[in-house]
Every structure is written in C-alpha cells, then in structure tokens.
Scaffold this motif. Sequence first.
Motif: not given
Lengths: 175, 257
Positions: B23, B26, B75, B77-78, B80
């Motif tokens: 998080r 993110q 980015e 991972i945002k 996910y």
Amino acid sequence: MNEPTSIDKIYTTDFSKLESLFDLHRDPRGLWSEEDYPDLWRHQLKAPLETDLGAGPETIRTAFNGACEAGGSVPRTFGELFDQADPSVALLQVVKEYGKHQRSRADHGNTDALPPEVSTMLYLVSVVVALVKCNERIGARHDAGLRKGLDWALDQAWLDTPTRALLTRARGELD
Amino acid sequence: MATDPEPNNAAGGFQATIGAEVRALQHSQWQALSGWYDRYKPPLVTHLRYKFRLPVTDAEAVFHDFLYDKIIQKEIIKQYDFGRGKKFRNFILTALDNYLKDTFKKQNRLSYRDPDSKAFEVAEAKTEADLDRDWARALLATAADRLKTYYEDRHQPDRWLIFEQRIFLPRLTGSRPATVGELIDRCGLRSPAEVSQRLARAKETFETFLLETISDARAGRPRPEIELNELRQIWRQGDPSHHRPAAAKNRDASQEP
C-alpha cells in the motif's frame, strides 16, 4: 546465452522431483546407503592412515604420532597395516579407537560420520588383526562378544573377500 | 492493522506487513521500496538467469531496468488489486515476464532458449499455479546458485561438486549418485571420511541457504510471501505440464514465437 548448468535442470525437470530438495533435513536417507558400503570399505582400506588418524580428535592424533615415533616401518594405508605380517599393535589400537570414535559420532547423530557399519568393521578388523597376527587382545571384548561381532561382520554382504577370509579364520579360532 | 484479503494468507501478521508495504508503494512512498527490493531481487534475478538463461549481468540489468521503468516510473504496483484474488508475488512475476518479453521483442532476441522451450509462452496465459511453481523453482535455484558461488568464492569448488554429484543432480534427474570412489578421484581427496565431511557440510549449508531464501532470517519474515508449508501445497498440486499428451506439447512448441 549462458551454457546450461546443473541448476538449469530445476527448470527442465518434472516439478514433483524438486520437493525432495526442499525437505533434505526430513529425508530419512543418510549420506550413504548400503549400496555404497563396498565402495566405502574399499576406499577406507586405501585411505592413508595420516589422513584420517592425523585429523581425528586429539587423543587419536597423539596416539597415532606416538605409534609412528615408536619406530619400525609405518604403513601408508589402513589396508597396508592390516596386510602386514607383523603389524604394530600400537597402530592397530589407534585404528580401533578411530573406528569406535566414528561409530560413536554416528550414534550421536553426527551426519558427517562414516556409516556405523563401516566404522564398526574398522574396529573389529583392527581387533582381529591384533589377535590373529600379534596374539594380542586390544579390545575389551570377551570371546563371546567377539564371536557376536564376527558373526555380524561375516553376515555383511558388502565385505571384501580378503577381509572376510581373515575374519572367518579368527571366528574359527574362537570356537 | 487490517489483514489483507490475499489468498493463502497462512503467514498471518506477516501478510499485514507486506500489505502495508504494498500500500505504501501504491501511494508512491518510496522508502518502502528498500524492503521490497531486498526480498524480491534475489529470486527475481534467479528467475531471469535460469528460466531465460540470461547471463548474470544481463539478469541484474533487466531487473534494475524493470525496477526503474515499471515499479518507479510506471508505478505498476498501483494496478495491483488486493480484492482480485491474485497473489502479489505472482502479479510482480507476470509483470517481469511481460517486461522481459517486450524488451526482447524490441531487441529481436526471442530465440534465447531451445526451440521447444515454453519459457516465452505469453505470461498472461499463466495460471496462478504456474506462477507459484515458477516461484518455487526460483527459490530453489537461488539457494543452489548461492551454494555454488559460496564455495567458488572460497576456492572450494569440490564441495559444490560433491553436493551436486551426490545429492543435487540425483534428486533432480534421477541419475545415479556418484560413488565415494568417483568423488575421491574427481575431487583429489584421500579418504571416505573426507568426502563424508564435505558432503555433510555442503548439505547443511544448502539447507541453511534455502531456509534463508524462503524466510528472510534477518527480518524474521518470509521473503516473497511464501513459506515452506505453502511450497509443500504447491508440490501436492503437481505440474500438469509434465503429464500432458505429447501432441499437446508439440502444439505448444509450434506456437513458439
């Protein structure tokens, strides 16, 4: 591209075969199996005394050095010592202690020890050679104990022929 | 802290830690990248080296390019989604495979492995189980490679050889384990005791490296959200690709890019 290595096989082998590598510590198989005993014994006889006895615990190292300094021709290997017509009893005693030490280490769960069967054989053969060739008892065994040990040894299918012949002779002399 | 609703949440509090880290990433809180980097770099570089047979320098370069291009710049991972049932580690692995494939396409380098290799099957076709197995392989290869390097660095390559010939290859391939005589000859040793000592030490060191690879001992937590019990579950599920009819395998090979 890199040349394939053994580690590459992790990616080409059946996935199920990888599991045993993850759980080596749970594996009931030791380092050696009974199939290895003939080869282990053959190479134990070919091993230099200095390599094993000179690298053992201090009591064994000291006794080995003392036996070597006592004079006489020092055989190079375990096999040569056992084959001598008139071997050094002091050296046989050191080998006996080394076999006992290895056996004890295996019994206490030291995974790098020789298989207990092989170290027990080393112990017994040194006792028998001293008895048959030097007429000396170097073990604390009474005849009954030695008979039992020899019966066990002669029951080992992996034993080489010359050693078997020696132990058979000793067993006959005990009857 | 709420526990993340990731599947196979066997590690309990640990998953919450990872969830917090994900998080943070993110939300572009890049201080969290350090922990992520430490845990994910070894198995991901190993994955690139052994699955795609990249030289170690290339694998490191691809990993760092991926880190910069995808993790930091794009980015990803945002994207996910904790609620979609995909494991985070598998999300990352899929992204890395796709990144490598795109890189190779641009460089026209798609014939890296053997023609029948499925290494470049499109990553999006992979199931979670396929990705789990890739992780398991990467962890095992990381530990094995570390052991080999460990002994090479100490100028004791015979120790790896003894482990490889006596334990590693026989377990992997079913080949006959080297005999004590063969190991004595190949390694210039003199007695079975010397072989036994080296073999036992190498085996113990491999076990230690493997546990450290699976669990980051220093941080006291699993590495990429995987642990031994979960690996056992993965094995129990088996590898369907090794049980498919030959025709299906041939069809796969003909579809290689």
